[in-house]
Design a protein around this motif. Structure first.
Motif, PDB file in Angstrom:
ATOM      1  N   GLU A 155       0.813  -1.224   0.000  1.00 20.62           N
ATOM      2  CA  GLU A 155       0.000   0.000   0.000  1.00 20.62           C
ATOM      3  C   GLU A 155       0.845   1.272   0.000  1.00 20.62           C
ATOM      4  OE1 GLU A 155      -3.559  -2.236   2.536  1.00 20.62           O
ATOM      5  OE2 GLU A 155      -2.224  -0.799   3.505  1.00 20.62           O
ATOM      6  N   GLY A 156       2.163   1.091   0.073  1.00 20.45           N
ATOM      7  CA  GLY A 156       3.054   2.238   0.017  1.00 20.45           C
ATOM      8  C   GLY A 156       3.217   2.985   1.330  1.00 20.45           C
ATOM      9  N   LYS A 157       2.793   2.394   2.436  1.00 22.79           N
ATOM     10  CA  LYS A 157       2.923   3.039   3.753  1.00 22.79           C
ATOM     11  C   LYS A 157       4.192   2.617   4.490  1.00 22.79           C
ATOM     12  CE  LYS A 157      -1.124   5.113   3.631  1.00 22.79           C
ATOM     13  NZ  LYS A 157      -1.246   6.587   3.625  1.00 22.79           N
ATOM     14  N   ILE A 158       4.720   1.465   4.097  1.00 24.38           N
ATOM     15  CA  ILE A 158       5.948   0.949   4.697  1.00 24.38           C
ATOM     16  C   ILE A 158       7.010   0.884   3.607  1.00 24.38           C
ATOM     17  CG2 ILE A 158       7.023  -1.109   5.729  1.00 24.38           C
ATOM     18  CD1 ILE A 158       4.388  -1.656   7.137  1.00 24.38           C
ATOM     19  N   ARG A 159       8.253   1.151   3.966  1.00 24.20           N
ATOM     20  CA  ARG A 159       9.352   1.190   3.001  1.00 24.20           C
ATOM     21  C   ARG A 159       9.390  -0.068   2.137  1.00 24.20           C
ATOM     22  NH1 ARG A 159      13.753   1.459   7.195  1.00 24.20           N
ATOM     23  NH2 ARG A 159      14.839   0.323   5.530  1.00 24.20           N
ATOM     24  N   SER A 160       9.610   0.119   0.863  1.00 19.95           N
ATOM     25  CA  SER A 160       9.604  -1.006  -0.079  1.00 19.95           C
ATOM     26  C   SER A 160      10.827  -1.913   0.079  1.00 19.95           C
ATOM     27  CB  SER A 160       9.535  -0.490  -1.517  1.00 19.95           C
ATOM     28  OG  SER A 160      10.657   0.339  -1.805  1.00 19.95           O
ATOM     29  N   ASP A 161      11.889  -1.404   0.725  1.00 20.95           N
ATOM     30  CA  ASP A 161      13.092  -2.224   0.900  1.00 20.95           C
ATOM     31  C   ASP A 161      13.023  -3.089   2.160  1.00 20.95           C
ATOM     32  OD1 ASP A 161      13.200   0.046   2.534  1.00 20.95           O
ATOM     33  OD2 ASP A 161      15.397   0.043   2.578  1.00 20.95           O
ATOM     34  N   VAL A 162      11.902  -3.031   2.874  1.00 20.25           N
ATOM     35  CA  VAL A 162      11.727  -3.830   4.097  1.00 20.25           C
ATOM     36  C   VAL A 162      11.268  -5.230   3.717  1.00 20.25           C
ATOM     37  CG1 VAL A 162      10.321  -4.136   6.166  1.00 20.25           C
ATOM     38  CG2 VAL A 162      11.240  -1.876   5.600  1.00 20.25           C
ATOM     39  N   ASP A 163      11.962  -6.238   4.220  1.00 25.63           N
ATOM     40  CA  ASP A 163      11.532  -7.620   4.040  1.00 25.63           C
ATOM     41  C   ASP A 163      10.600  -7.975   5.206  1.00 25.63           C
ATOM     42  OD1 ASP A 163      11.845 -10.637   4.785  1.00 25.63           O
ATOM     43  OD2 ASP A 163      12.453 -10.496   2.690  1.00 25.63           O
ATOM     44  N   PRO A 164       9.328  -8.290   4.941  1.00 25.59           N
ATOM     45  CA  PRO A 164       8.353  -8.526   6.008  1.00 25.59           C
ATOM     46  C   PRO A 164       8.747  -9.638   6.988  1.00 25.59           C
ATOM     47  CG  PRO A 164       7.220  -8.207   3.937  1.00 25.59           C
ATOM     48  CD  PRO A 164       8.679  -8.308   3.610  1.00 25.59           C
ATOM     49  N   THR A 165       9.285 -10.725   6.466  1.00 25.71           N
ATOM     50  CA  THR A 165       9.686 -11.836   7.341  1.00 25.71           C
ATOM     51  C   THR A 165      10.833 -11.419   8.248  1.00 25.71           C
ATOM     52  OG1 THR A 165       8.991 -13.475   5.696  1.00 25.71           O
ATOM     53  CG2 THR A 165      10.505 -14.220   7.417  1.00 25.71           C
ATOM     54  N   GLU A 166      11.814 -10.775   7.657  1.00 24.77           N
ATOM     55  CA  GLU A 166      12.979 -10.317   8.414  1.00 24.77           C
ATOM     56  C   GLU A 166      12.557  -9.319   9.497  1.00 24.77           C
ATOM     57  OE1 GLU A 166      17.447  -9.298   7.046  1.00 24.77           O
ATOM     58  OE2 GLU A 166      15.913  -7.917   6.293  1.00 24.77           O
ATOM     59  N   ALA A 167      11.659  -8.419   9.157  1.00 20.93           N
ATOM     60  CA  ALA A 167      11.214  -7.400  10.117  1.00 20.93           C
ATOM     61  C   ALA A 167      10.437  -8.025  11.269  1.00 20.93           C
ATOM     62  CB  ALA A 167      10.343  -6.368   9.399  1.00 20.93           C
ATOM     63  N   ALA A 168       9.554  -8.982  10.963  1.00 18.89           N
ATOM     64  CA  ALA A 168       8.766  -9.631  12.016  1.00 18.89           C
ATOM     65  C   ALA A 168       9.669 -10.422  12.959  1.00 18.89           C
ATOM     66  CB  ALA A 168       7.709 -10.539  11.396  1.00 18.89           C
ATOM     67  N   ILE A 169      10.672 -11.084  12.386  1.00 16.49           N
ATOM     68  CA  ILE A 169      11.615 -11.835  13.217  1.00 16.49           C
ATOM     69  C   ILE A 169      12.444 -10.885  14.064  1.00 16.49           C
ATOM     70  CG2 ILE A 169      13.669 -13.310  13.161  1.00 16.49           C
ATOM     71  CD1 ILE A 169      12.440 -14.694  10.709  1.00 16.49           C
ATOM     72  N   ILE A 219       9.855   0.321  22.550  1.00 17.92           N
ATOM     73  CA  ILE A 219      10.310  -0.689  21.592  1.00 17.92           C
ATOM     74  C   ILE A 219       9.397  -0.696  20.374  1.00 17.92           C
ATOM     75  CG2 ILE A 219      10.442  -3.185  21.155  1.00 17.92           C
ATOM     76  CD1 ILE A 219      11.498  -3.511  24.010  1.00 17.92           C
ATOM     77  N   GLY A 220       8.092  -0.701  20.627  1.00 17.36           N
ATOM     78  CA  GLY A 220       7.128  -0.680  19.534  1.00 17.36           C
ATOM     79  C   GLY A 220       7.250   0.564  18.682  1.00 17.36           C
ATOM     80  N   ASP A 221       7.423   1.722  19.328  1.00 13.76           N
ATOM     81  CA  ASP A 221       7.558   2.993  18.596  1.00 13.76           C
ATOM     82  C   ASP A 221       8.817   3.000  17.729  1.00 13.76           C
ATOM     83  OD1 ASP A 221       5.240   3.882  19.751  1.00 13.76           O
ATOM     84  OD2 ASP A 221       6.239   5.051  21.313  1.00 13.76           O
ATOM     85  N   PHE A 222       9.933   2.522  18.293  1.00 17.24           N
ATOM     86  CA  PHE A 222      11.190   2.471  17.533  1.00 17.24           C
ATOM     87  C   PHE A 222      11.037   1.561  16.315  1.00 17.24           C
ATOM     88  CE2 PHE A 222      13.673   3.255  21.707  1.00 17.24           C
ATOM     89  CZ  PHE A 222      13.591   4.623  21.516  1.00 17.24           C
ATOM     90  N   PHE A 223      10.395   0.428  16.539  1.00 19.39           N
ATOM     91  CA  PHE A 223      10.225  -0.545  15.455  1.00 19.39           C
ATOM     92  C   PHE A 223       9.396   0.046  14.314  1.00 19.39           C
ATOM     93  CE2 PHE A 223       7.792  -4.074  13.533  1.00 19.39           C
ATOM     94  CZ  PHE A 223       8.846  -4.845  13.055  1.00 19.39           C
ATOM     95  N   LEU A 224       8.290   0.668  14.654  1.00 19.10           N
ATOM     96  CA  LEU A 224       7.433   1.269  13.622  1.00 19.10           C
ATOM     97  C   LEU A 224       8.165   2.387  12.887  1.00 19.10           C
ATOM     98  CD1 LEU A 224       4.076   1.387  15.605  1.00 19.10           C
ATOM     99  CD2 LEU A 224       4.555  -0.008  13.587  1.00 19.10           C
ATOM    100  N   HIS A 225       8.937   3.174  13.625  1.00 16.63           N
ATOM    101  CA  HIS A 225       9.685   4.287  13.022  1.00 16.63           C
ATOM    102  C   HIS A 225      10.680   3.772  11.977  1.00 16.63           C
ATOM    103  CE1 HIS A 225      11.446   8.286  12.794  1.00 16.63           C
ATOM    104  NE2 HIS A 225      12.642   7.736  12.929  1.00 16.63           N
ATOM    105  N   MET A 226      11.287   2.608  12.252  1.00 19.50           N
ATOM    106  CA  MET A 226      12.260   2.052  11.319  1.00 19.50           C
ATOM    107  C   MET A 226      11.610   1.608  10.010  1.00 19.50           C
ATOM    108  SD  MET A 226      14.923  -0.282  13.559  1.00 19.50           S
ATOM    109  CE  MET A 226      13.663  -1.329  14.277  1.00 19.50           C
ATOM    110  N   LEU A 227      10.355   1.191  10.089  1.00 18.49           N
ATOM    111  CA  LEU A 227       9.690   0.610   8.914  1.00 18.49           C
ATOM    112  C   LEU A 227       8.932   1.626   8.072  1.00 18.49           C
ATOM    113  CD1 LEU A 227      10.430  -2.004  10.387  1.00 18.49           C
ATOM    114  CD2 LEU A 227       8.165  -2.880   9.859  1.00 18.49           C
ATOM    115  N   MET A 228       8.402   2.667   8.708  1.00 21.28           N
ATOM    116  CA  MET A 228       7.531   3.588   8.001  1.00 21.28           C
ATOM    117  C   MET A 228       8.290   4.489   7.028  1.00 21.28           C
ATOM    118  SD  MET A 228       5.045   4.669  11.157  1.00 21.28           S
ATOM    119  CE  MET A 228       4.286   5.999  10.231  1.00 21.28           C
ATOM    120  N   LYS A 229       7.595   4.852   5.938  1.00 21.73           N
ATOM    121  CA  LYS A 229       8.156   5.804   4.993  1.00 21.73           C
ATOM    122  C   LYS A 229       8.241   7.177   5.644  1.00 21.73           C
ATOM    123  CE  LYS A 229       7.264   4.140   0.332  1.00 21.73           C
ATOM    124  NZ  LYS A 229       6.620   4.476  -0.955  1.00 21.73           N
TER     125      LYS A 229
END
Length: 215
Positions: A156-170, A204-214
């Motif tokens: 949807e273009g809200k999270i950076r396209s270079d983020v790997d979803p599996t890697e991020a969840a892990i 922790i949650g805020d930092f994580f979201l900040h890393m992923l969001m555009k």
């Protein structure tokens, strides 16, 4: 109620009582410090009776962990369903993890303890346990909810396209693992900054979201 149903209900209640007693002891002590004798005494049963319900201590430990994982999975599913898009779902996913760790700190600790105490387990007993397999499947289910939410956010273009979803969840799971198992020196540093465990979990949650969001 028939006699058979009554006996089955009584059996299930006794099993729940055993799990409740074990949960308290495993939350207070390390795995190797808790004995089946101690659990039996706490629940008011003979040691032999425990083995009618659980074939060994590993099986009982993961029955406790399985119960916690089921609660966690239900909290995650319920929250994520409220989201209308990937980013919202991810925020709710992170929030559900935070709420679970705050509301059930003993379960949260036990869920992430095997990484530290696996050397204390009889690995053959552990991996052959039905309860252990259930925990693995539930944990993967929770992870897949996170992965799917991140992927939706990317699409949807809200999270950076270079983020790997599996890697991020892990990565999020690894971060929470580190939080549970961090040393006393880290806790002392946080306390000196006036940060309690709830504040740190939220950050922790805020930092994580900040890393992923555009941006």
């Amino acid at each position: 109620m028939s006699m058979a149903k009554w006996k089955e209900r009584e059996k299930q209640q006794r099993k729940n009582d055993i799990i409740d007693a074990a949960r308290k002891l495993f939350a207070e002590k390390n795995f190797d410090e808790v004995s089946m004798d101690e659990i039996a005494k706490k629940v008011g049963l003979g040691k032999g009776t425990l083995y009618l319900y659980f074939k060994n201590k590993e099986s009982l430990y993961f029955a406790v962990v399985s119960r916690g994982t089921r609660i966690w999975a239900e909290m995650v599913k319920k929250e994520v369903e409220k989201g209308n898009n990937g980013l919202e779902k991810l925020k709710l996913y992170v929030n559900a993890n935070k709420e679970f760790s705050n509301e059930y700190p003993d379960y949260f600790r036990l869920l992430y303890s095997p990484s530290l105490i696996k050397k204390q387990f009889d690995m053959e007993k552990m991996t052959s346990s039905q309860e252990f397999q259930e925990v693995r499947e539930l944990f993967k289910e929770i992870m897949l909810i996170g992965i799917d939410s991140i992927q939706k956010g990317v699409d949807e273009g809200k999270i950076r396209s270079d983020v790997d979803p599996t890697e991020a969840a892990i990565l999020l799971s690894v971060i929470y693992n580190g939080k549970v198992n961090m040393g006393d020196w880290a806790k002392e540093l946080l306390e000196n900054k006036g940060m309690d465990e709830h504040k740190f979990t939220s950050d922790i949650g805020d930092f994580f979201l900040h890393m992923l969001m555009k941006k």
